[in-house]
Write a protein that holds these residues in place. Structure first.
Motif, PDB file in Angstrom:
ATOM      1  N   VAL A  82       3.365 -22.324 -43.984  1.00 51.93           N
ATOM      2  CA  VAL A  82       2.358 -21.284 -44.228  1.00 51.93           C
ATOM      3  C   VAL A  82       0.980 -21.952 -44.377  1.00 51.93           C
ATOM      4  CG1 VAL A  82       2.496 -21.174 -46.763  1.00 51.93           C
ATOM      5  CG2 VAL A  82       2.000 -19.104 -45.460  1.00 51.93           C
ATOM      6  N   ASN A  83       0.974 -23.259 -44.649  1.00 48.29           N
ATOM      7  CA  ASN A  83      -0.285 -24.013 -44.774  1.00 48.29           C
ATOM      8  C   ASN A  83      -0.631 -24.778 -43.491  1.00 48.29           C
ATOM      9  OD1 ASN A  83      -0.539 -23.251 -47.514  1.00 48.29           O
ATOM     10  ND2 ASN A  83       0.955 -24.824 -48.076  1.00 48.29           N
ATOM     11  N   GLU A 217       4.974 -14.924 -40.225  1.00 48.28           N
ATOM     12  CA  GLU A 217       3.906 -14.153 -39.586  1.00 48.28           C
ATOM     13  C   GLU A 217       2.546 -14.856 -39.775  1.00 48.28           C
ATOM     14  OE1 GLU A 217       4.263 -10.034 -40.216  1.00 48.28           O
ATOM     15  OE2 GLU A 217       2.813  -9.643 -38.620  1.00 48.28           O
ATOM     16  N   THR A 218       2.283 -15.308 -40.998  1.00 46.60           N
ATOM     17  CA  THR A 218       1.009 -15.996 -41.281  1.00 46.60           C
ATOM     18  C   THR A 218       0.900 -17.259 -40.433  1.00 46.60           C
ATOM     19  OG1 THR A 218       1.168 -15.214 -43.545  1.00 46.60           O
ATOM     20  CG2 THR A 218      -0.362 -17.006 -43.157  1.00 46.60           C
ATOM     21  N   ALA A 219       1.966 -18.044 -40.400  1.00 46.03           N
ATOM     22  CA  ALA A 219       1.912 -19.330 -39.693  1.00 46.03           C
ATOM     23  C   ALA A 219       1.777 -19.136 -38.182  1.00 46.03           C
ATOM     24  CB  ALA A 219       3.161 -20.144 -40.010  1.00 46.03           C
ATOM     25  N   GLU A 242      13.463 -12.216 -37.945  1.00 43.24           N
ATOM     26  CA  GLU A 242      12.548 -13.261 -37.475  1.00 43.24           C
ATOM     27  C   GLU A 242      12.168 -12.985 -36.021  1.00 43.24           C
ATOM     28  OE1 GLU A 242      14.625 -17.121 -39.740  1.00 43.24           O
ATOM     29  OE2 GLU A 242      15.053 -16.752 -37.626  1.00 43.24           O
ATOM     30  N   ASP A 243      13.163 -12.706 -35.207  1.00 40.77           N
ATOM     31  CA  ASP A 243      12.892 -12.546 -33.772  1.00 40.77           C
ATOM     32  C   ASP A 243      11.932 -11.382 -33.512  1.00 40.77           C
ATOM     33  OD1 ASP A 243      13.288 -13.222 -30.979  1.00 40.77           O
ATOM     34  OD2 ASP A 243      14.346 -11.312 -30.845  1.00 40.77           O
ATOM     35  N   LEU A 249       4.508 -10.233 -32.170  1.00 44.13           N
ATOM     36  CA  LEU A 249       3.236 -10.966 -32.176  1.00 44.13           C
ATOM     37  C   LEU A 249       2.903 -11.490 -30.777  1.00 44.13           C
ATOM     38  CD1 LEU A 249       1.383 -12.624 -34.702  1.00 44.13           C
ATOM     39  CD2 LEU A 249       2.071 -14.303 -33.023  1.00 44.13           C
ATOM     40  N   MET A 250       3.887 -12.039 -30.093  1.00 47.78           N
ATOM     41  CA  MET A 250       3.624 -12.588 -28.753  1.00 47.78           C
ATOM     42  C   MET A 250       3.256 -11.472 -27.790  1.00 47.78           C
ATOM     43  SD  MET A 250       6.284 -15.687 -28.107  1.00 47.78           S
ATOM     44  CE  MET A 250       6.167 -17.243 -28.989  1.00 47.78           C
TER      45      MET A 250
END
Ligand SMILES: C[S@@+](CC[C@H](N)C(=O)[O-])C[C@H]1O[C@@H](n2cnc3c(N)ncnc32)[C@H](O)[C@@H]1O
Length: 346
Positions: A82-83, A217-219, A242-243, A249-250
């Motif tokens: 996430v960072n 999602e953030t990463a 997850e998928d 997003l993609m």
């Protein structure tokens, strides 16, 4: 040294999807046992560089040993992905040719006594990193019945979430995986088919303990900004939650307009920044599944960066990252706000 027998999944397909090139610069956000990392370095050497991240300090140790040969080309960081953006800025490791997420757990974690598996008795922990505060036992023992049912339904997609939550509340406090498995079996019965009745509840608790979906999602959003032109983003996921995040997003970022279908004229101003590499998801061959049954639920998606900004990161973010390194106790968002004000950035 801990023994480690994680077999990396879809390795050939990952290298192809990342379009690994000689001298390329790559980030492996889920280093695990270093299986994919070795393959990336083999295909990018000489000159290839890899930044590897894992939240689990034990995974970093194992990967360090595995990547000995490439120690001058690797930088291994024990942190949560996430960072990702802050890490890459801090080490000046961007733009990159490719970023890999191989989600979920490694075999070392599943086979450990950290409570990830319902197959052997262990403390109900499930934290990826010992620095996290909340364990699975904390959630099981302190959440209300409604909260537990919500977690089990949302993150486990478990149809019997209410019965299981009720039984957990009746049986608690509980400290071990065996106690949790017994409560689930009392609620819904023992194993009937191929899937054990505890599978979904264990998945749900693990996701909740590690904030897996939010962090993913953030990463992923950060990863897109770190890619150079034609850089590749590759994600291997192991459950439908997850998928779905990866797919949505993609798909969204590969469209020029994301207005609702009924809109006549585009008002969103959205511009595609990705191109999908594989329209259909890539899954392991039957031979791979036979050799490595843990690969059976893997789904690989890949996309390529098509538009890049000159420098996606503001001066404030860079400074905040640098200052954050010197003053590790400071909270980054507060620091960012101060820097934004100091530099009068919007
Ligand atoms: C399936 S394993 C990766 C295996 C690796 N690709 C290999 O070839 O050995 C997933 C790894 O990702 C790590 N991980 C999961 N979520 C993470 C997160 N949010 N941040 C950092 N590491 C994470 C886990 O600790 C685990 O070691």
């Amino acid at each position: 040294m801990v023994s480690f027998a994680h077999i990396p999944v879809l390795v050939k397909e990952t290298i192809q999807a990342l379009a690994v090139q000689l001298g390329g610069r790559y980030v492996d956000c889920t280093l695990g046992g270093g299986g994919h990392a070795v393959a990336i370095l083999e295909h990018s050497s000489p000159g290839g560089q890899l930044l590897g991240i894992d939240a689990d300090p034990q995974a970093i140790k194992v990967a360090e040993a595995k990547l000995q040969t490439y120690r001058d080309s690797t930088l291994l960081i024990n942190d949560n992905f996430v960072n990702l953006q802050a890490i890459c800025i801090r080490y000046d490791f961007y733009p990159v040719h490719g970023i890999l997420f191989d989600l979920g757990l490694s075999s070392i974690q599943l086979d450990s006594n950290r409570g990830f598996s319902f197959q052997h008795d262990a403390p109900l922990d499930m934290r990826l990193s010992p620095s996290q505060e909340i364990t699975a036992a904390d959630i099981v023992n302190t959440s209300s019945e409604a909260e537990l049912a919500h977690i089990i339904a949302t993150y486990g997609e478990e149809a019997h979430s209410h019965q299981i939550a009720r039984r957990i509340v009746q049986e608690r406090p509980m400290e071990t995986t065996r106690q949790l498995v017994q409560a689930i079996e009392q609620a819904v019965g023992g194993r009937k088919g191929r899937i054990h009745p505890a599978t979904k509840t264990f998945q749900a608790l693990r996701i909740a303990v590690n904030h897996e979906l939010d962090h993913l999602e953030t990463a992923l959003k950060q990863a897109i900004n770190l890619l150079g032109f034609a850089g590749r983003l590759v994600v291997i996921s192991y459950n439908s939650l997850e998928d779905r995040i990866v797919k949505q997003l993609m798909q969204r970022e590969s469209k020029d307009c994301i207005c609702p279908p009924e809109t006549l004229t585009c008002v969103c101003g959205h511009t595609a920044c990705l191109r999908l590499i594989n329209k259909k998801v890539i899954t392991p061959s039957p031979i791979e599944v036979r050799l490595n049954p843990r690969s059976r639920s893997a789904k690989l998606r890949a996309a390529e960066r098509i538009i890049v900004q000159d420098d996606p990161f503001s001066m404030a973010e860079k400074l905040s990252s640098l200052v954050g390194r010197e003053t590790s106790g400071w909270r980054r968002p507060a620091m960012l706000k101060k820097l934004r004000m100091a530099f009068l950035l919007p």
